[in-house]
Design an enzyme around this catalytic site. Structure first.
Site, short mmCIF file in Angstrom:
data_model
loop_
_atom_site.label_atom_id
_atom_site.label_comp_id
_atom_site.label_asym_id
_atom_site.label_seq_id
_atom_site.Cartn_x
_atom_site.Cartn_y
_atom_site.Cartn_z
N ASP A 153 15.01 -9.60 -16.18
CA ASP A 153 13.80 -9.25 -15.44
C ASP A 153 14.19 -8.99 -13.99
O ASP A 153 15.26 -9.40 -13.54
CB ASP A 153 12.77 -10.37 -15.53
CG ASP A 153 11.34 -9.89 -15.25
OD1 ASP A 153 11.18 -8.69 -14.95
OD2 ASP A 153 10.42 -10.70 -15.33
N ASP A 154 13.31 -8.31 -13.26
CA ASP A 154 13.66 -7.93 -11.89
C ASP A 154 13.61 -9.10 -10.92
O ASP A 154 14.39 -9.17 -9.97
CB ASP A 154 12.73 -6.80 -11.40
CG ASP A 154 11.27 -7.20 -11.44
OD1 ASP A 154 10.81 -7.83 -10.50
OD2 ASP A 154 10.60 -6.87 -12.44
N CYS A 204 6.23 -14.63 1.97
CA CYS A 204 6.44 -13.46 2.82
C CYS A 204 5.22 -13.30 3.73
O CYS A 204 4.09 -13.54 3.31
CB CYS A 204 6.63 -12.20 1.97
SG CYS A 204 6.71 -10.69 2.95
N CYS A 227 0.86 -1.18 0.00
CA CYS A 227 0.00 0.00 0.00
C CYS A 227 0.89 1.23 0.00
O CYS A 227 2.10 1.14 0.23
CB CYS A 227 -0.90 0.03 1.24
SG CYS A 227 -2.01 -1.38 1.39
N CYS A 280 12.14 -13.89 1.78
CA CYS A 280 11.59 -14.61 0.63
C CYS A 280 12.68 -15.33 -0.16
O CYS A 280 12.39 -16.23 -0.95
CB CYS A 280 10.81 -13.66 -0.28
SG CYS A 280 11.75 -12.24 -0.85
N CYS A 313 12.78 -4.18 3.67
CA CYS A 313 12.39 -5.16 2.66
C CYS A 313 13.21 -4.95 1.38
O CYS A 313 13.15 -3.89 0.76
CB CYS A 313 10.90 -5.03 2.35
SG CYS A 313 10.34 -6.08 1.00
N GLY A 368 -0.49 0.34 -5.03
CA GLY A 368 -1.80 -0.26 -4.81
C GLY A 368 -2.84 0.34 -5.72
O GLY A 368 -2.95 1.57 -5.80
N CYS A 399 15.64 -7.41 5.07
CA CYS A 399 14.86 -8.64 5.15
C CYS A 399 15.00 -9.37 3.82
O CYS A 399 14.57 -8.87 2.79
CB CYS A 399 13.39 -8.35 5.45
SG CYS A 399 12.40 -9.87 5.53
N TYR A 449 11.70 -4.16 -6.88
CA TYR A 449 10.48 -4.11 -7.69
C TYR A 449 9.44 -3.10 -7.21
O TYR A 449 8.86 -2.39 -8.02
CB TYR A 449 9.86 -5.52 -7.71
CG TYR A 449 8.54 -5.63 -8.42
CD1 TYR A 449 8.42 -5.35 -9.78
CD2 TYR A 449 7.39 -6.05 -7.73
CE1 TYR A 449 7.19 -5.47 -10.43
CE2 TYR A 449 6.17 -6.18 -8.38
CZ TYR A 449 6.07 -5.88 -9.72
OH TYR A 449 4.88 -6.00 -10.36
N ASN A 497 0.48 0.88 5.83
CA ASN A 497 1.18 0.03 4.86
C ASN A 497 1.96 -1.01 5.65
O ASN A 497 2.82 -0.67 6.44
CB ASN A 497 2.13 0.86 3.99
CG ASN A 497 3.01 -0.03 3.11
OD1 ASN A 497 2.61 -1.12 2.72
ND2 ASN A 497 4.20 0.45 2.81
N GLY A 498 1.65 -2.28 5.43
CA GLY A 498 2.36 -3.33 6.14
C GLY A 498 1.45 -4.48 6.50
O GLY A 498 0.35 -4.62 5.96
N SER A 510 10.40 -2.55 -14.51
CA SER A 510 11.45 -2.57 -13.50
C SER A 510 12.66 -3.41 -13.89
O SER A 510 13.70 -3.35 -13.22
CB SER A 510 10.89 -3.04 -12.16
OG SER A 510 10.13 -4.21 -12.30
#
Length: 454
Positions: free
Chosen positions: A357-358, A394, A12, A447, A248, A40, A444, A254, A114-115, A295
Site C-alpha cells: 500500500d502507498d 500535518c 485542492c 508527517c 510535500c 478534491g 517536507c 499518494y 490550494n494549501g 496508488s
C-alpha cells in the site's frame, strides 16, 4: 454518509487559462478540473472573464455534477480559473466553495487556492479590526482580503505585498478582467506548473491537467515566483528572495495523479522506484505481490520486478464507490462487509501474499484488508508500506487526524503487525524515500519526522 478516513485527504486543485485565440475557456477549464478531480471532490467552481466582468458558477459535488453544457455555454470569455476542493480549512459548504470573487479598488478579482496558511487566524483578526468583512470560513478569503486592502498601483504589487504577510503553503491562480496570475509559496510545498495550447497559456496544479486539454508542459513554477499573463505578455516576478524547496513528499506517495510530473519528478516512476527500494530494504519470500488500488499498484509492480516474485491482481475495486455512500453499520462492519475492495480469491488462495500500500495513517483499512485476504484463503499475508510510517500531523494543507489516531505515533513495528493480523509488517525508510525522490532536493517530511519547513 461515509468518508474513507484511513488516508490523508487530498487538498485542492486549481486550473487557469488565458486565451489569445478564439477558444472555449470555460469548457477547457471544465476538462482541466475533471483531470484534477482526485485532489478534491467536495465542491467545484469556475470563474470566467469576458474582458468587462467576471462570471462565477460553483456548486457542491463532483465537476461533472456541478457543470453541464447549458451552464458552460453561458460562461464565454477570454480567460478563466477553476477549483476543486477538499476542505482542510473551513467547513464543507457552498459558501466556502471556490474560486472566491470580490471587488476592490482595482476592479473585480477572483482567487483559487490550494494549501493552508498557518497564520490565518492572526491575519484574519487584524483584518477584521481594520474593517474587513468575511463571508466564508476559509483561509483563502484572508489572502483575498490582504490583496484587496492594498492601495498599490498595480495588481502585481498588491499580490506581492500580500504574499509578504502570509505564512504557510499556497499555490494560487488569480483572475482579473484582463490578467491571469499564478503564484507559488517560497517553499514550493504545493505544486503549480505552466503550460500552453498554441498561443494560449495555462497555470494548473498538475501536468496531468495539461495532458487532458491537449496542452504542452512548459515548466514548473518556481518557489517565490509569480507568473503574470495578459494579452500582450507573460512575465515572471520573484516576490521573495527565499526559494528553498520543501515540496510535500505525499504528492508523490499518494496525492498526485500517476501521469503527472512535479518538479521534474515523474510521479509514476517514483512509485515504482519506491517498490524496488522496498525490496532492497525488506526482502520477503512469497508467491505473489499485489497492490492496494490505486496508488499502491505501481509500488507493488516495482517490488515484483526487483524480487522476481510474480505480480498479480489481488483486489477487485468497485469503481462506483465515491466519496459518499451508505456506510455499513457496526454489525455489518464486524462481519467484514466490503463495498470497495474485494479479494480475488483465485489469485491469492493457498499463497503467501505480499500486499503493498502507498501509506498508512490509522491502520483500520489495512487491518480489514489483511483479514479479508486470510478469509479468502491466503496462507500468509505480509503487509508493506511504500513510504515511511506516518507519526505526526500535518499543518500545511492536508486534512489529517489527531495524533492519538495515528497508529505510527505510539506503536512499533511488532505492535502494528499484531494489530493488523499480518505475518509481517514493514515500511520504507525515510532515507529510502529521499533516495527514490532523487536525493537532490529538499522535501517536507513533517508527517514522518516532525520536522516542518516553518
Amino acid at each position: 454518509m461515509y468518508k474513507e478516513n484511513d488516508k490523508f485527504k487530498e487538498e485542492c486543485g486549481v486550473f487557469g487559462i488565458f486565451s489569445r485565440e478564439k477558444i472555449d475557456v470555460s469548457l477547457l477549464t471544465y476538462y482541466g478540473l475533471y483531470a484534477l478531480q482526485h485532489r478534491g471532490q467536495e465542491s467545484a467552481g469556475i470563474v470566467v472573464s469576458d474582458r468587462e466582468k467576471l462570471i462565477s458558477y460553483k456548486g457542491m459535488g463532483l465537476v461533472s455534477h456541478v457543470f453541464n453544457e447549458k451552464v458552460l455555454n453561458k460562461m464565454k470569455g477570454i480567460s478563466a480559473i477553476g477549483h476543486v476542493r477538499y476542505s482542510t480549512t473551513g467547513d464543507s459548504s457552498i459558501i466556502n466553495a471556490q474560486p472566491l470573487l470580490t471587488e476592490f479598488k482595482l476592479g473585480q478579482i477572483s482567487i483559487a487556492h490550494n494549501g493552508n496558511l498557518i497564520n490565518a487566524d492572526k491575519l484574519k483578526n487584524n483584518l477584521k479590526k481594520e474593517g474587513s468583512n468575511f463571508q466564508t470560513t476559509t483561509d483563502s478569503e484572508v489572502i483575498l482580503n490582504l490583496i484587496a486592502r492594498e492601495k498599490k498601483k498595480s495588481i502585481e504589487e498588491a499580490i506581492c505585498e500580500a504574499a509578504k504577510n502570509i505564512k504557510g503553503s499556497y499555490a494560487l491562480v488569480i483572475l482579473t478582467k484582463d490578467k491571469l496570475i499564478g503564484i507559488r509559496d517560497p517553499k514550493g510545498i504545493r505544486p503549480l506548473c505552466l503550460g500552453k495550447i498554441n498561443n494560449n497559456y495555462i497555470i494548473c496544479s498538475e501536468s496531468c491537467a495539461l495532458n487532458a486539454v491537449g496542452g504542452e508542459f512548459i515548466r514548473d513554477i518556481e518557489p517565490s515566483e509569480m507568473i503574470v499573463i495578459d494579452n500582450n505578455d507573460i512575465k515572471s516576478i520573484k516576490f521573495s528572495n527565499e526559494r528553498k524547496y520543501a515540496s510535500c513528499a505525499f504528492e508523490y506517495i499518494y496525492f498526485a495523479r500517476e501521469d503527472s510530473v512535479i518538479d521534474e519528478i515523474e510521479v509514476y516512476s517514483s512509485r515504482v522506484l519506491a517498490g524496488k527500494e522496498l525490496y532492497e530494504e525488506h526482502p520477503v519470500n512469497a508467491d505473489i505481490v499485489i497492490g492496494v488500488p490505486d496508488s499502491g499498484i505501481p509500488a507493488a509492480m516495482g517490488y515484483a520486478e526487483a524480487s522476481g516474485i510474480p505480480y498479480g491482481v489481488g483486489f477487485v475495486k468497485n469503481k462506483y464507490v465515491g466519496r459518499t455512500f451508505i456506510a455499513p453499520y457496526q454489525e455489518l462492519r464486524e462481519k467484514n462487509v466490503s463495498v470497495k475492495l474485494t479479494p480475488l480469491k483465485s489469485n491469492i488462495e493457498n499463497k503467501r501474499v505480499i500486499v503493498i500500500d502507498d501509506s498508512m495513517v490509522r491502520g483500520t483499512t489495512s487491518k480489514r484488508l489483511v483479514n479479508s485476504l486470510k478469509k479468502a484463503g491466503a496462507k500468509e499475508v505480509h503487509f508493506i508500506i511504500a513510504s515511511p510510517i506516518v507519526r505526526h500531523c500535518c499543518y500545511l494543507g492536508i486534512d489529517t487526524f489527531h495524533k492519538k489516531e495515528i497508529i505510527g505515533s505510539s506503536m512499533n513495528i511488532e505492535q502494528i503487525k499484531n494489530i493488523l493480523g499480518a505475518d509481517s509488517f514493514y515500511y520504507l525508510s525515510l532515507k529510502g524515500l529521499h533516495k527514490v525522490l532523487g536525493g537532490n532536493k529538499n522535501f517536507c517530511f513533517g508527517c514522518f519526522n516532525g520536522e516542518y519547513p516553518f
